[in-house]
Design a protein around this motif. Structure first.
Motif, short mmCIF file in Angstrom:
data_model
loop_
_atom_site.label_atom_id
_atom_site.label_comp_id
_atom_site.label_asym_id
_atom_site.label_seq_id
_atom_site.Cartn_x
_atom_site.Cartn_y
_atom_site.Cartn_z
N GLN A 168 0.90 3.61 2.16
CA GLN A 168 1.42 3.75 3.52
C GLN A 168 2.61 2.80 3.77
OE1 GLN A 168 -0.27 5.67 5.97
NE2 GLN A 168 0.27 4.73 7.92
N GLU A 169 2.46 1.55 3.34
CA GLU A 169 3.55 0.58 3.55
C GLU A 169 4.80 0.99 2.78
OE1 GLU A 169 1.01 -3.54 4.30
OE2 GLU A 169 1.41 -2.85 2.27
N GLU B 74 1.91 10.99 7.49
CA GLU B 74 0.54 11.51 7.62
C GLU B 74 0.40 12.85 6.89
OE1 GLU B 74 -1.91 10.10 9.78
OE2 GLU B 74 -3.31 11.66 9.11
N ARG C 39 -6.63 6.94 -0.16
CA ARG C 39 -6.08 5.79 -0.87
C ARG C 39 -4.86 5.19 -0.19
NH1 ARG C 39 -7.86 5.43 -6.06
NH2 ARG C 39 -7.17 3.30 -5.74
N ARG C 40 -4.55 5.67 1.00
CA ARG C 40 -3.25 5.27 1.56
C ARG C 40 -3.16 3.80 1.93
NH1 ARG C 40 -2.87 8.29 7.34
NH2 ARG C 40 -4.99 7.91 8.01
N ASP C 41 -4.30 3.16 2.16
CA ASP C 41 -4.25 1.73 2.48
C ASP C 41 -4.55 0.85 1.27
OD1 ASP C 41 -3.48 2.02 5.16
OD2 ASP C 41 -5.53 2.59 5.69
N ASP C 42 -4.54 1.44 0.08
CA ASP C 42 -4.73 0.65 -1.13
C ASP C 42 -3.38 0.31 -1.74
OD1 ASP C 42 -7.39 1.01 -0.77
OD2 ASP C 42 -7.59 2.65 -2.22
N THR D 239 0.85 -1.19 0.00
CA THR D 239 0.00 0.00 0.00
C THR D 239 0.89 1.25 0.00
OG1 THR D 239 -0.06 0.23 2.39
CG2 THR D 239 -1.69 -1.24 1.42
#
Ligand SMILES: Nc1ncnc2c1ncn2[C@@H]1O[C@H](COP(=O)(O)OP(=O)(O)O)[C@@H](O)[C@H]1O
Ligand SMILES: [Mg+2]
Lengths: 265, 250
Positions: B96-97, B118, B129-132, B94
């Protein structure tokens, strides 16, 4: 080192997300146990010093380590293809640190898979190692994963494209497996193949696993064939050679693939 | 006095018999918005990779914020951000990752990295969309994520290698607004490569490159005035004898 940790975590997350890869890595040794085990057991029949399935157990664990660590290390090829390697190369870390992170990622994956398989396989074939045996087996699994991971990394870093990947796998993986003592003792091989076995890291890993798990059958000739210390020294040696070779190879051409380059021209 | 952000002296790179970069002499001031304009194959990416320590020079030297790119490569990499021509994000992870991974590679402790990620995710319009997985993002969003990755460690010099190639005009504009805001906020030096004249237009100074050689250097206004033309497109044509749209190297 935070960068090493980051690289290892990424390997783990990627692995766990590929459900097929997880299942294959756990299922593969049992497929070998059933099919290869049945065949060889028939050949071995009549010699009742050891159940062939017990004899196979260390080799199967070695195989899990080999596939686990090697496939993890070879992900460097896809990293290069996808461009991720360049993100790593432009970070303020040394090439040796990248190699170490990748090799440790492979170590963690190889070791974890071997532990899961051991927990299922050993009870299945009624093999109960002693405490000391279990500890030595753990050492063997960790060192073999590290050695295979480091060598796999050097290999992966020298491959430029995904097309070469499958060929290399077949050329490396199967000889390594058959010349490792995983399926039959190395001493039954002819002189030339036996010599090849001595430069095979998996042979030392499997040998150490036999010391750890087949101690009870050593007098019948099914235990380790070399000294445990030699096995350990060889595995450490392979790990060092792999890491030293991989570090400069990783940075070649700024991590740009031939394929990526061809598209641009 | 502020040190030069980039100094190149006789910098060059060969790939076998291809002279990708001949002999580059260049000074970029701290805080400058510098553009390197040239067609495909001109040597722009090679220049950026040399300055970013990803390639070893065949000849010459270069310093980035005072550090030699060969002897002090770690210090150079610590000071710069680089957004590559093609994305370098892990498509299976993702947004974030990917940013967490980058934070660790740049040795940012968690308590520093988390709020910074953040902030960037918010600022770059990636919050929802940060966890996609990156694979599911549009080209423009992916570029924004690449840019966030390049800015995460708050570099002093940001290299942008054809950051908008392949994006539609609207996405290009919004990406440029983003880059403009970054420059204003931090006094960042930006080294941009492009083959679009309209992207070189707002630069403080532009270097025009063709076949591994600088053919002109100056502010867009100077270049047009000294060449006696009204557009950078014509500057390129006048200095090289061929149009920018045509591929430079064969
Ligand atoms: N890794 C490489 N190996 C061989 N030739 C290369 C390599 N990278 C770039 N080149 C050549 O160097 C020249 C400059 O390329 P590049 O710097 O990518 O140009 P640009 O970024 O301006 O399009 C081209 O002729 C290209 O073919
Ligand atoms: Mg380029």
């Amino acid at each position: 080192m935070r960068a090493v940790y980051g690289i290892v975590v990424r390997e783990l997350v990627r692995f766990l997300r590929q459900r097929g890869r997880v299942l294959a890595s756990i299922g593969r040794p049992f497929v070998w146990l059933i099919f290869a085990g049945a065949g060889y057991a028939a050949v071995f029949a009549g010699r009742n010093e050891i159940d062939y399935r017990v004899y196979m157990a260390p080799g199967l664990l070695g195989m899990v380590v080999m596939f686990g660590a090697l496939l993890a290390a070879l992900s460097t090829v896809t990293d290069r293809d996808a461009g991720v390697l360049r993100m790593v190369l432009v970070a303020p870390i040394r090439r040796g640190t990248i190699a170490l992170g990748k090799a440790l990622g492979a170590t963690v994956l190889g070791t974890t898979q071997a532990v899961v398989v051991a927990a299922l396989l050993l009870p299945l074939v009624h093999l109960r190692p002693s405490i000391a045996g279990a500890l030595l087996a753990a050492v063997a699994v960790v060192l073999s994963s590290l050695a295979m991971g480091a060598l796999g990394l050097a290999l992966a870093a020298s491959i430029r494209s995904l097309e070469n990947f499958a060929g290399v796998m077949n050329f490396v993986v199967f000889p390594m497996l058959f010349l490792s003592g995983a399926l039959y003792p190395v001493r039954h091989l002819g002189p030339v193949l036996r010599l090849v076995a001595y430069v095979n890291p998996l042979a030392y890993g499997v040998d150490l696993l036999k010391h750890a798990l087949l101690g009870a059958w050593a007098s019948a000739g099914y235990g380790g064939e070399m000294s445990s210390w030699l096995d350990i020294a060889a595995l450490v040696g392979f790990a060092v050679v792999g890491l030293v070779a991989a570090a400069p190879l990783l940075a070649r051409e700024g991590g740009v693939t031939r394929t990526a380059f061809r598209q641009r021209v | 006095m502020t040190a030069a952000a980039i100094e190149a002296r006789g910098l060059g790179k060969d790939f076998g018999t291809i002279r990708a970069l001949e002999q580059l002499d260049l000074d970029v001031r701290a805080g400058e918005f510098f553009g390197l304009l040239g067609p495909n194959g001109a040597g722009k990416t090679t220049t950026v990779h040399l300055l970013a320590t990803l390639l070893a020079p065949t000849r010459g030297t270069a310093r980035v914020v005072g550090h030699d790119v060969v002897r002090d490569d770690l210090a150079v990499r610590r000071a710069i951000g680089l957004v590559f021509q093609e994305t370098t994000l892990d498509r299976d992870l993702t947004v974030q990752e990917n940013l967490r991974f980058a934070g660790r590679l740049w040795n940012l402790p968690g308590p520093l990295a988390v709020p910074r990620i953040e902030g960037l995710v918010r600022q770059f319009g990636l919050l929802e969309r940060r966890d996609d997985p990156v694979r599911t993002l549009s080209g423009g969003m992916r570029r924004a994520a690449d840019l966030a990755r390049g800015m995460l460690h708050e570099p002093r010099v940001l290299f942008l290698d054809e950051p908008t190639a392949g994006l539609d005009p609207r996405t290009r504009r919004s990406l440029w607004e983003l880059i403009g805001r970054l420059r204003q906020a931090s006094g960042l030096t930006v080294f941009l490569t492009t083959h679009y004249v309209e992207e070189a237009e707002p630069c403080d100074r532009v270097a025009v490159m063709d076949h591994g050689r600088l053919v002109a250097l100056g502010t867009p206004a100077e270049l047009k005035r000294t060449t006696g033309v009204t557009s950078l497109e014509e500057v390129f044509l006048a200095r090289t004898g061929h149009a920018l749209g045509e591929t430079g190297a064969g």
